[in-house]
Design an enzyme around this catalytic site. Structure first.
Site, PDB file in Angstrom:
ATOM      1  N   ARG A 194       0.792  -1.220   0.000  1.00  0.00           N
ATOM      2  CA  ARG A 194       0.000   0.000   0.000  1.00  0.00           C
ATOM      3  C   ARG A 194       0.833   1.283   0.000  1.00  0.00           C
ATOM      4  O   ARG A 194       0.566   2.215  -0.770  1.00  0.00           O
ATOM      5  CB  ARG A 194      -0.919   0.084   1.233  1.00  0.00           C
ATOM      6  N   THR A 195       1.795   1.341   0.906  1.00  0.00           N
ATOM      7  CA  THR A 195       2.496   2.615   1.097  1.00  0.00           C
ATOM      8  C   THR A 195       3.254   2.999  -0.174  1.00  0.00           C
ATOM      9  O   THR A 195       3.120   4.119  -0.680  1.00  0.00           O
ATOM     10  CB  THR A 195       3.451   2.512   2.301  1.00  0.00           C
ATOM     11  N   LYS A 199      25.632  -4.479  -1.596  1.00  0.00           N
ATOM     12  CA  LYS A 199      27.101  -4.615  -1.678  1.00  0.00           C
ATOM     13  C   LYS A 199      27.771  -4.011  -0.464  1.00  0.00           C
ATOM     14  O   LYS A 199      28.992  -3.917  -0.400  1.00  0.00           O
ATOM     15  CB  LYS A 199      27.627  -3.900  -2.919  1.00  0.00           C
ATOM     16  N   ARG A 222      11.268   3.789   3.297  1.00  0.00           N
ATOM     17  CA  ARG A 222      10.905   2.835   4.352  1.00  0.00           C
ATOM     18  C   ARG A 222      12.175   2.067   4.715  1.00  0.00           C
ATOM     19  O   ARG A 222      12.929   1.654   3.836  1.00  0.00           O
ATOM     20  CB  ARG A 222       9.832   1.870   3.875  1.00  0.00           C
ATOM     21  N   HIS A 224       5.130   5.775  11.556  1.00  0.00           N
ATOM     22  CA  HIS A 224       4.607   5.632  10.184  1.00  0.00           C
ATOM     23  C   HIS A 224       3.668   6.826   9.964  1.00  0.00           C
ATOM     24  O   HIS A 224       2.451   6.670   9.873  1.00  0.00           O
ATOM     25  CB  HIS A 224       3.866   4.304  10.067  1.00  0.00           C
TER      26      HIS A 224
HETATM   27  N1   CP Z   1      -0.086  -0.065   5.923  1.00  0.00           N
HETATM   28  C1   CP Z   1       1.078  -0.357   5.328  1.00  0.00           C
HETATM   29  O1   CP Z   1       2.121   0.212   5.669  1.00  0.00           O
HETATM   30  O2   CP Z   1       1.012  -1.300   4.342  1.00  0.00           O
HETATM   31  P1   CP Z   1       2.236  -1.774   3.454  1.00  0.00           P
HETATM   32  O3   CP Z   1       3.224  -2.437   4.376  1.00  0.00           O
HETATM   33  O4   CP Z   1       1.664  -2.688   2.429  1.00  0.00           O
HETATM   34  O5   CP Z   1       2.855  -0.543   2.839  1.00  0.00           O
END
Ligand code: CP
Length: 313
Positions: free
Chosen positions: A51-52, A80, A101, A129
């Site tokens: 999603r993110t 590496k 991320r 998040h």
């Molecule tokens: N909610 C969320 O962070 O989903 P993903 O890990 O799929 O990005």
């Protein structure tokens, strides 16, 4: 650090949050604008995501920008041994915004410290998040008509769940009443309990997702037990199925209750809940597109007023 970076939800004032939500509403009504023409955005995902990453990339595409990056760090030179510092400094040479991320808590803050390019934290370990929180707030606002004075029950992995940590902090402006439902191994960390104490946000701690808890809840925020954060997988096996919400459990709940989940889900929400009008998690994920369009514009210093002005010419 670029002042437009978003590392923690704490970076945002109440005014900032409300402005981003207003912009999210604008983008939901008007999702396609070519205001990022000429802009390049990097999505650096050192941890898996559906999603993110895809909603951020859709947001850039719908706004007319271009995306580079990786969804698997094994395809980058970090495999590496290249350091995070060097990776960020290199990517900063190419782009206007970095969305990252990372599996380590604090990685986003570190990335910000080595570049002048704005960075949006798309999740750092079990820490924060913030973009998820903005779509969660947008979902709460849309379903409840307000953000203030709500009964919010957080269920599941409250120890490692970065989404509940960010959401708890964001709610500090809105007089929430919290219930934290988890097994003892996955309890809300003390630092977040301390925040509730310090800011006068009432909370109760439960180990059972009981009818009393569900029936006095406005937002039921379910979470997945985060297997990837456990050092001892035997503990994970013991706690992974602590809670499973099914349709029958919602029978006596408030009309306005909505079930939220940042997703992905495993067994914590049975599929029979999906068709219940109180299930909101797929709509919640859709809201991520609009919230992230708003966050990208904020990071790049573009306001929706600029968009309206450009379009009226
Ligand atoms: N909610 C969320 O962070 O989903 P993903 O890990 O799929 O990005």
């Amino acid at each position: 650090m670029n002042p437009n970076s978003l590392v923690s939800i704490d970076d945002l004032s109440e005014e900032d949050i409300l402005a981003i939500l207003e912009d999210a509403r604008f983008f939901e009504e008007n999702p396609n604008h070519k205001i990022l023409d000429g802009k390049v955005v990097a999505t650096l995902f050192f941890e898996p995501s559906t999603r993110t990453r895809l909603s951020f990339e859709t947001a850039v595409n719908r706004l007319g920008g271009r995306v580079i990056g990786f969804s698997d760090a094994n395809t980058s030179s970090s495999s590496k041994g290249e350091s995070l510092k060097d990776t960020i400094k290199m990517v900063s040479n190419y782009v206007d915004l970095i969305i990252m991320r990372h599996f380590q808590a604090g990685a986003a803050e570190y990335a910000c410290s080595v570049t002048d390019t704005p960075v949006i934290n798309a999740g750092d370990g079990s820490n924060q998040h913030p973009s998820q929180t903005m779509l969660d707030l947008y979902s709460i606002l849309k379903t409840q008509g307000r953000l203030d004075n709500l009964d919010i029950t957080m269920v599941g992995d409250l120890k490692y769940g970065r989404t509940v940590h960010s959401l708890l902090e964001a709610m500090r402006f809105f007089k929430p009443r919290f219930r934290f439902v988890s097994c003892p191994e996955l309890a809300m960390p003390q630092e977040y309990i301390d925040i509730c104490e310090k800011l006068g946000m009432p909370y109760e701690i439960h180990t059972e997702l009981s009818p009393e808890v569900i029936n006095s809840t406005d937002i039921l925020y379910m979470t997945r037990v985060q297997r990837e954060r456990f050092e001892d997988l035997a503990v994970y096996e013991r706690v992974k199925d602590c809670y499973s919400l099914n349709n029958a459990m919602l029978e006596g709940s408030r009309d306005n209750l909505r079930v939220l989940h940042p997703l992905p889900r495993l067994n914590e929400i049975a599929e029979d809940v999906d068709d219940n009008p109180k299930a909101y998690y797929f709509d919640q994920a859709r809201n991520g597109l609009f919230a992230r369009q708003a966050l990208i514009c904020r990071a790049l210093g573009i306001s929706t007023d600029d968009i309206r002005a450009a379009e009226s010419k």
